[in-house]
Design an enzyme around this catalytic site. Structure first.
Site, mmCIF file in Angstrom:
data_model
loop_
_atom_site.group_PDB
_atom_site.id
_atom_site.type_symbol
_atom_site.label_atom_id
_atom_site.label_comp_id
_atom_site.label_asym_id
_atom_site.label_seq_id
_atom_site.Cartn_x
_atom_site.Cartn_y
_atom_site.Cartn_z
ATOM 1 N N HIS A 101 0.849 -1.196 0.000
ATOM 2 C CA HIS A 101 0.000 0.000 0.000
ATOM 3 C C HIS A 101 0.879 1.239 0.000
ATOM 4 C CE1 HIS A 101 0.638 -1.353 4.152
ATOM 5 N NE2 HIS A 101 0.675 -0.072 4.481
ATOM 6 N N HIS A 103 0.901 5.180 1.295
ATOM 7 C CA HIS A 103 0.279 6.204 2.146
ATOM 8 C C HIS A 103 0.400 7.567 1.462
ATOM 9 C CE1 HIS A 103 0.439 3.941 6.087
ATOM 10 N NE2 HIS A 103 1.403 3.287 5.450
HETATM 11 P P1 AMP Z 1 1.891 0.238 7.366
HETATM 12 O O1 AMP Z 1 2.413 0.482 8.759
HETATM 13 O O2 AMP Z 1 2.637 0.971 6.304
HETATM 14 O O3 AMP Z 1 1.741 -1.228 7.084
HETATM 15 O O4 AMP Z 1 0.448 0.892 7.360
HETATM 16 C C1 AMP Z 1 -0.720 0.239 7.677
HETATM 17 C C2 AMP Z 1 -1.793 1.294 7.774
HETATM 18 O O5 AMP Z 1 -3.047 0.671 7.614
HETATM 19 C C3 AMP Z 1 -1.836 2.039 9.108
HETATM 20 O O6 AMP Z 1 -1.701 3.434 8.865
HETATM 21 C C4 AMP Z 1 -3.197 1.675 9.678
HETATM 22 O O7 AMP Z 1 -3.788 2.744 10.376
HETATM 23 C C5 AMP Z 1 -3.974 1.300 8.432
HETATM 24 N N1 AMP Z 1 -5.062 0.345 8.637
HETATM 25 C C6 AMP Z 1 -5.018 -0.829 9.306
HETATM 26 N N2 AMP Z 1 -6.212 -1.460 9.240
HETATM 27 C C7 AMP Z 1 -7.028 -0.667 8.493
HETATM 28 C C8 AMP Z 1 -8.381 -0.766 8.061
HETATM 29 N N3 AMP Z 1 -9.136 -1.797 8.412
HETATM 30 N N4 AMP Z 1 -8.879 0.230 7.294
HETATM 31 C C9 AMP Z 1 -8.111 1.293 6.959
HETATM 32 N N5 AMP Z 1 -6.821 1.437 7.333
HETATM 33 C C10 AMP Z 1 -6.290 0.490 8.096
#
Ligand code: AMP
Ligand code: ZN
Length: 137
Positions: A101, A103
């Site tokens: 993903h 950000h």
């Molecule tokens: P990373 O640390 O780069 O893997 O980012 C994961 C991101 O996903 C974090 O910013 C979380 O807040 C976000 N996240 C986790 N679960 C969900 C969800 N169900 N819906 C939307 N965002 C999520």
């Protein structure tokens, strides 16, 4: 190409509801539920790839093309002063959801978000070693 145990696969497929800002056949763009700032969004491919190295080059390109489009929209809609485009790979780099993903974090001049590091120094030895090893690989 989905993983039954992956929450982002389920969100990207629409099996788990999400605040979706954009969707096409390959991607879904959602609002992060734990935002660093208002308007923090995530670009998710619909197929499951754990990280950037697993993902086909063309799809990585398309993901970043979409990131540009959404970043422009963030600027228009939110009037932010800047945007961090972040993409974490593996636990050591802060990845917590192991489905690729991107950000997009809107930034304002006086916000309190801290995405940073203390700059080190590029030594001559490191520079020479790196120039050699990257040229050779
Ligand atoms: P990373 O640390 O780069 O893997 O980012 C994961 C991101 O996903 C974090 O910013 C979380 O807040 C976000 N996240 C986790 N679960 C969900 C969800 N169900 N819906 C939307 N965002 C999520
Ligand atoms: Zn997945």
């Amino acid at each position: 190409m989905t993983d039954n145990n992956c929450i982002f696969c389920k969100i990207a497929a629409g099996e788990i509801p999400s605040a979706t800002l954009f969707e096409d056949e390959k991607f879904r763009v959602i609002l992060d539920v734990g935002p660093a700032a208002k308007g923090h969004m995530l670009i998710l491919p619909k197929d499951h790839y754990a990280d950037i190295c697993e993902m086909p080059e063309d799809l990585v390109g398309e993901a970043f093309k979409l990131a540009k489009k959404m970043a422009e929209k963030q600027q228009r809609v939110l009037g932010c002063d800047g945007i961090n485009v972040l993409q974490n790979n593996h636990e050591a780099a802060g990845q917590t959801v192991f489905h690729f993903h991107i950000h997009l974090i809107p930034r304002f001049k006086k916000d309190k978000i801290n995405i940073g590091w203390k700059p080190g120094e590029l030594s001559e030895a490191d520079r020479d070693e790196l120039l050699t090893s990257f040229q050779e690989s």
